[in-house]
Design a protein around this motif. Structure first.
Motif, PDB file in Angstrom:
ATOM      1  N   LEU A   1       0.836  -1.207   0.000  1.00  0.00           N
ATOM      2  CA  LEU A   1       0.000   0.000   0.000  1.00  0.00           C
ATOM      3  C   LEU A   1       0.866   1.250   0.000  1.00  0.00           C
ATOM      4  O   LEU A   1       0.609   2.210  -0.754  1.00  0.00           O
ATOM      5  CB  LEU A   1      -0.921  -0.011   1.228  1.00  0.00           C
ATOM      6  N   TRP A   2       1.909   1.250   0.832  1.00  0.00           N
ATOM      7  CA  TRP A   2       2.799   2.414   0.883  1.00  0.00           C
ATOM      8  C   TRP A   2       3.555   2.605  -0.439  1.00  0.00           C
ATOM      9  O   TRP A   2       3.788   3.724  -0.894  1.00  0.00           O
ATOM     10  CB  TRP A   2       3.802   2.253   2.026  1.00  0.00           C
ATOM     11  N   LEU A   3       3.909   1.489  -1.057  1.00  0.00           N
ATOM     12  CA  LEU A   3       4.589   1.567  -2.346  1.00  0.00           C
ATOM     13  C   LEU A   3       3.680   2.196  -3.400  1.00  0.00           C
ATOM     14  O   LEU A   3       4.110   3.055  -4.179  1.00  0.00           O
ATOM     15  CB  LEU A   3       5.022   0.171  -2.786  1.00  0.00           C
ATOM     16  N   LEU A   4       2.402   1.795  -3.407  1.00  0.00           N
ATOM     17  CA  LEU A   4       1.445   2.372  -4.351  1.00  0.00           C
ATOM     18  C   LEU A   4       1.227   3.855  -4.086  1.00  0.00           C
ATOM     19  O   LEU A   4       1.108   4.663  -5.017  1.00  0.00           O
ATOM     20  CB  LEU A   4       0.111   1.622  -4.263  1.00  0.00           C
ATOM     21  N   ILE A   5       1.200   4.223  -2.806  1.00  0.00           N
ATOM     22  CA  ILE A   5       1.034   5.637  -2.456  1.00  0.00           C
ATOM     23  C   ILE A   5       2.229   6.454  -2.944  1.00  0.00           C
ATOM     24  O   ILE A   5       2.082   7.540  -3.513  1.00  0.00           O
ATOM     25  CB  ILE A   5       0.837   5.797  -0.934  1.00  0.00           C
ATOM     26  N   LEU A   6       3.438   5.918  -2.730  1.00  0.00           N
ATOM     27  CA  LEU A   6       4.639   6.619  -3.177  1.00  0.00           C
ATOM     28  C   LEU A   6       4.670   6.761  -4.699  1.00  0.00           C
ATOM     29  O   LEU A   6       5.039   7.813  -5.227  1.00  0.00           O
ATOM     30  CB  LEU A   6       5.889   5.868  -2.697  1.00  0.00           C
ATOM     31  N   LEU A   7       4.279   5.698  -5.393  1.00  0.00           N
ATOM     32  CA  LEU A   7       4.227   5.766  -6.845  1.00  0.00           C
ATOM     33  C   LEU A   7       3.205   6.805  -7.309  1.00  0.00           C
ATOM     34  O   LEU A   7       3.440   7.555  -8.261  1.00  0.00           O
ATOM     35  CB  LEU A   7       3.868   4.396  -7.431  1.00  0.00           C
ATOM     36  N   GLY A   8       2.075   6.845  -6.594  1.00  0.00           N
ATOM     37  CA  GLY A   8       1.050   7.831  -6.932  1.00  0.00           C
ATOM     38  C   GLY A   8       1.564   9.255  -6.768  1.00  0.00           C
ATOM     39  O   GLY A   8       1.341  10.108  -7.642  1.00  0.00           O
TER      40      GLY A   8
ATOM     41  N   TRP B   1       3.588  14.850 -13.272  1.00  0.00           N
ATOM     42  CA  TRP B   1       2.547  15.524 -14.045  1.00  0.00           C
ATOM     43  C   TRP B   1       2.591  17.025 -13.784  1.00  0.00           C
ATOM     44  O   TRP B   1       2.529  17.826 -14.715  1.00  0.00           O
ATOM     45  CB  TRP B   1       1.181  14.969 -13.670  1.00  0.00           C
ATOM     46  N   TYR B   2       2.720  17.406 -12.504  1.00  0.00           N
ATOM     47  CA  TYR B   2       2.773  18.826 -12.142  1.00  0.00           C
ATOM     48  C   TYR B   2       4.014  19.486 -12.738  1.00  0.00           C
ATOM     49  O   TYR B   2       3.936  20.585 -13.299  1.00  0.00           O
ATOM     50  CB  TYR B   2       2.791  18.962 -10.618  1.00  0.00           C
ATOM     51  N   ARG B   3       5.132  18.800 -12.664  1.00  0.00           N
ATOM     52  CA  ARG B   3       6.387  19.341 -13.189  1.00  0.00           C
ATOM     53  C   ARG B   3       6.305  19.533 -14.706  1.00  0.00           C
ATOM     54  O   ARG B   3       6.742  20.556 -15.245  1.00  0.00           O
ATOM     55  CB  ARG B   3       7.523  18.380 -12.821  1.00  0.00           C
ATOM     56  N   ASP B   4       5.732  18.541 -15.402  1.00  0.00           N
ATOM     57  CA  ASP B   4       5.651  18.604 -16.859  1.00  0.00           C
ATOM     58  C   ASP B   4       4.714  19.706 -17.351  1.00  0.00           C
ATOM     59  O   ASP B   4       4.848  20.175 -18.484  1.00  0.00           O
ATOM     60  CB  ASP B   4       5.173  17.267 -17.436  1.00  0.00           C
ATOM     61  N   HIS B   5       3.760  20.115 -16.510  1.00  0.00           N
ATOM     62  CA  HIS B   5       2.767  21.096 -16.941  1.00  0.00           C
ATOM     63  C   HIS B   5       3.077  22.516 -16.474  1.00  0.00           C
ATOM     64  O   HIS B   5       2.262  23.417 -16.680  1.00  0.00           O
ATOM     65  CB  HIS B   5       1.376  20.677 -16.458  1.00  0.00           C
ATOM     66  N   GLN B   6       4.256  22.733 -15.899  1.00  0.00           N
ATOM     67  CA  GLN B   6       4.662  24.089 -15.555  1.00  0.00           C
ATOM     68  C   GLN B   6       5.193  24.793 -16.805  1.00  0.00           C
ATOM     69  O   GLN B   6       6.091  24.289 -17.476  1.00  0.00           O
ATOM     70  CB  GLN B   6       5.742  24.072 -14.468  1.00  0.00           C
ATOM     71  N   VAL B   7       4.619  25.944 -17.118  1.00  0.00           N
ATOM     72  CA  VAL B   7       4.934  26.658 -18.356  1.00  0.00           C
ATOM     73  C   VAL B   7       5.630  27.972 -18.017  1.00  0.00           C
ATOM     74  O   VAL B   7       5.316  28.641 -17.027  1.00  0.00           O
ATOM     75  CB  VAL B   7       3.655  26.930 -19.169  1.00  0.00           C
TER      76      VAL B   7
ATOM     77  N   TYR C   1       4.677  10.156  -6.883  1.00  0.00           N
ATOM     78  CA  TYR C   1       5.723  10.372  -7.890  1.00  0.00           C
ATOM     79  C   TYR C   1       5.105  10.797  -9.220  1.00  0.00           C
ATOM     80  O   TYR C   1       5.551  11.776  -9.833  1.00  0.00           O
ATOM     81  CB  TYR C   1       6.552   9.102  -8.067  1.00  0.00           C
ATOM     82  N   PHE C   2       4.092  10.065  -9.673  1.00  0.00           N
ATOM     83  CA  PHE C   2       3.470  10.391 -10.964  1.00  0.00           C
ATOM     84  C   PHE C   2       2.728  11.720 -10.896  1.00  0.00           C
ATOM     85  O   PHE C   2       2.688  12.462 -11.870  1.00  0.00           O
ATOM     86  CB  PHE C   2       2.532   9.273 -11.398  1.00  0.00           C
ATOM     87  N   LEU C   3       2.154  12.041  -9.742  1.00  0.00           N
ATOM     88  CA  LEU C   3       1.503  13.329  -9.580  1.00  0.00           C
ATOM     89  C   LEU C   3       2.527  14.455  -9.655  1.00  0.00           C
ATOM     90  O   LEU C   3       2.283  15.491 -10.299  1.00  0.00           O
ATOM     91  CB  LEU C   3       0.775  13.386  -8.224  1.00  0.00           C
TER      92      LEU C   3
END
Length: 318
Positions: A3-10, A17-23, A12-14
């Motif tokens: 569960l903690w691994l899935l939370i960490l992965l979540g 996503w935030y980093r990629d969408h900074q303009v 990370y991807f969030l």
């Protein structure tokens, strides 16, 4: 634990996503010079960036290409005629860019101009056939970059070099794949050299897309012209049937794989120029991501088999 691994992965991807969408801010103040804007990726990117309000400086090979681009864009977009294989024209274009950007420097350089032919089995070609492609795709790109580097360094800007999936794995003879491998090498060395100056060097590796580079009629005519000039002894080794099957296989491959939608490539280019945190490498196209790039990591013998088993066999190899 899972569960903690899935939370960490979540998380990370969030974060990604935030980093990629900074303009970046103040995009309308930034100048971008794009080569090869008559058609294809360069043309579409020029129109996209013009629509976003950037200061676009577009080079075209022909006057007609420049006029058509001007008709499709705003009055802000400016064009210049440039053959990147001509050093005198490159120097003149660099001086023109310097006049346009003034003291603020050049934010973006997109080295997009390129040619794909002549290309064929290596034994059918001459040194001049290789030189023709390398002069434009590799040496011309290097020439443009070096001439504009002081302006890019001044702006702490970005260089986007259009390579290809064939810059990772070669599937045909001729100068095209060689030129793309060269672009990868030049970009890697330049990226490390420019990092202390705040300049980012980015590589774009598209798969197969339907552009003038992949014009089937021109490709077919070029192959027939090359075959006519192949020495008779070499023609005998390969055989007329092999030549005809090779042409059919080439056409079938391009018809099956070439994507008419160029936006995956131009969108990656735009992201590389406008994102706060651009990627070092972009791959565009399902074929690049799902086949060619994974293929480049396979053992050489396996990659060779997968790339050659559909090809026709020369008469002299039987």
């Amino acid at each position: 634990m899972w569960l903690w691994l899935l939370i960490l992965l979540g998380f990370y991807f969030l974060y990604r996503w935030y980093r990629d969408h900074q303009v970046l801010q103040n995009l309308t103040d930034k100048y971008v010079f794009i080569t090869g804007c008559d058609s294809g990726f360069g043309n579409q990117l020029a129109r996209q960036l013009d629509g976003r309000g950037l200061q676009v400086l577009a080079s075209c090979l022909t006057q007609r290409g420049a006029e058509q681009l001007k008709e499709a864009t705003s009055q802000k977009l400016q064009t210049i005629i440039l053959d990147v294989g001509d050093s005198q024209q490159v120097t003149a274009a660099a001086n023109w860019v310097k006049q346009q950007v003034g003291d603020q420097g050049l934010w973006g350089l997109v080295n997009n101009a390129g040619i794909g032919i002549p290309g064929a089995p290596n034994e059918w070609l001459t040194k001049d056939d290789f030189v023709k492609v390398l002069d434009v795709n590799l040496l011309g790109m290097i020439d443009v970059t070096l001439c504009l580097l002081p302006l890019i360094r001044k702006a702490k800007g970005r260089i986007i070099n259009v390579s290809s999936i064939v810059g990772r794995i070669t599937f045909c003879g001729g100068g095209y794949c060689i030129s793309k491998y060269g672009i990868e090498a030049f970009s890697d060395s330049l990226r490390r050299e420019m990092n202390p100056f705040g300049v980012k060097v980015i590589i774009l590796e598209p798969g197969f897309f339907k552009t003038e580079l992949n014009n089937l009629q021109r490709m077919r005519a070029t192959l027939h012209n090359i075959w006519r000039q192949v020495p008779a002894a070499v023609q005998e080794i390969y055989g007329q049937q092999y030549f005809e099957d090779y042409v059919k296989h080439t056409e079938k491959t391009f018809l099956m794989l070439c994507n008419p939608d160029l936006s995956p490539v131009s969108d990656h280019m735009e992201h590389a120029l406008t994102a706060v945190h651009p990627n070092t490498r972009y791959s565009a196209g399902w074929d690049a991501k799902l086949f060619y790039i994974p293929l480049s990591y396979l053992p050489t013998a396996l990659a060779d088999f997968l790339l050659t088993w559909p090809l026709p066999k020369p008469a002299g190899s039987r």
